[in-house]
Enzyme design. Structure first.
Site, short mmCIF file in Angstrom:
data_model
loop_
_atom_site.label_atom_id
_atom_site.label_comp_id
_atom_site.label_asym_id
_atom_site.label_seq_id
_atom_site.Cartn_x
_atom_site.Cartn_y
_atom_site.Cartn_z
CB SER A 14 44.69 37.69 27.96
OG SER A 14 44.35 38.58 28.97
CG ASP B 224 41.77 44.31 24.93
OD1 ASP B 224 41.47 44.35 26.13
OD2 ASP B 224 42.69 43.60 24.48
CG HIS C 75 40.60 41.11 26.75
ND1 HIS C 75 41.89 41.46 26.46
CD2 HIS C 75 40.68 40.03 27.57
CE1 HIS C 75 42.72 40.65 27.08
NE2 HIS C 75 42.00 39.76 27.76
#
Length: 356
Positions: A195, A289, A319
């Site tokens: 991320s 995601d 995610h």
């Protein structure tokens, strides 16, 4: 052996919550489908039943983006540690001081000839820590045989952009300088992150491009790559309990000082004038995601620039799946596949031989 910093102690209620989530995650898939009614995305993928049930349970929970960052960190640290698998420690787990207060943890199982993974945790540049990513980092170390250095980079808003990027560069320089003392070939260093950490890893590879020592591989796990364009997956999954549009906006607001150019390649690595000459990449995506299309766009741009890029897509996941390994068998298996993919890349590159 010194261990990563973690002073988290769970209450009886929290332990019961974990036990219940683990129990629900092991129900027959047919029953999970009945309870959660897994969604199907526009690509035709159906969410894994255990993940769908986890997301359904999380829909009505508190939202950390309603809290000040310090309180949000406390809440998410507890949850991340609660949802993570209990992974056996490595033979060596030692804290290292990189300088100017920057700390990291080195994990090693005594096979440094395999290489080293320099890892940056996720959390939107605002939350997350070495401690809350202990489980996936240990899985990396055990599964690849490589040493892993997990970096405690500074967080916003106390330390806004570009503090995290500066810390990543300092960590890279430290690892390259000290690799030989750990028995690691400095040319066998993998840069990885999830991320926000994927953004940090991508930016770092651009910053050291052309230097004598380069990353052998960049592993970008559900990365943030572009804050300029708004892509379809951001709208499709705007209400995702795993990462909502509201939470993304909160992260950006806390991370970027007013007036920051979001097209700066240190913010949006996709916007670099050229991606030629960068390290080969593994880009890991999830089908549900909001950052899916950003990661895919960056992988495509790398390929167009002549950079080898392998796209690993976990079609039924969300995610941040690295953080759900205890409460979702699907997420645990996907994390194991990611580790195997990195291990395979190490296998394909010749190793040095330890002196006897």
């Amino acid at each position: 052996m010194s261990t990563p910093p973690s002073t988290q102690h769970f209450t009886v209620a929290q332990r019961l919550q974990r036990t219940l989530l683990v129990f629900l995650s092991r129900l027959p898939a047919s029953l999970q489908r009945l309870l959660a009614r897994p969604a199907t995305n526009t690509a035709g993928d159906t969410m894994a039943p255990d993940v769908a049930l986890l997301m359904k349970l999380g829909e009505s929970g508190p939202d950390y983006s309603d809290l000040p960052p310090v309180e949000a960190r406390a809440t998410t640290e507890r949850d991340l540690l609660l949802f993570a698998s209990r992974i056996a420690p490595c033979a060596i787990e030692e804290e290292i001081a990189i300088g100017d207060g920057l700390l990291a943890t080195r994990y090693s199982n005594g096979t440094p000839e395999r290489g080293l993974v320099l890892f940056f945790h996720g959390g939107g540049f605002v939350i997350g820590s070495r401690a809350s990513y202990t489980a996936p980092v240990r899985m990396l170390a055990h599964g690849t045989g490589a040493d892993v250095v997990s970096v405690e980079y500074r967080l916003a808003p106390e330390h806004p952009f570009p503090a995290a990027q500066d810390d990543a560069l300092a960590a890279w320089r430290y690892v390259v300088e000290h690799a030989a003392s750990w028995g690691v070939d400095p040319h066998r260093v993998v840069v990885a992150g999830e991320s926000a950490g994927g953004n940090i890893a991508a930016v770092l590879c651009q910053q050291v491009r052309g230097e004598a020592v380069q990353p052998m591989l960049q592993v970008l796990i559900q990365p943030v790559t572009d804050l300029v364009d708004h892509r379809p997956s951001q709208d499709e999954f705007a209400a995702s309990p795993a990462l909502s549009a509201k939470q993304v906006a909160w992260f950006v607001e806390n991370y970027l000082p007013a007036g920051t150019d979001v097209a700066d390649p240190r913010v949006s690595p996709y916007r670099a004038s050229s991606l030629e000459g960068l390290a080969p990449a593994i880009v890991n995506l999830a089908g549900f995601d909001p950052l899916h299309d950003d990661g895919l766009a960056y992988a495509t741009a790398l390929l167009e620039a002549g950079v080898p890029a392998q796209v690993d897509r976990e079609a039924g996941l969300v995610h941040g799946y690295l953080s759900y390994t205890a409460v979702s068998p699907s997420c645990r298996k996907a994390t194991e596949r990611l580790v195997a993919s990195i291990s395979g890349a190490l296998d394909r590159t010749p190793t040095i031989t330890k002196a006897s």
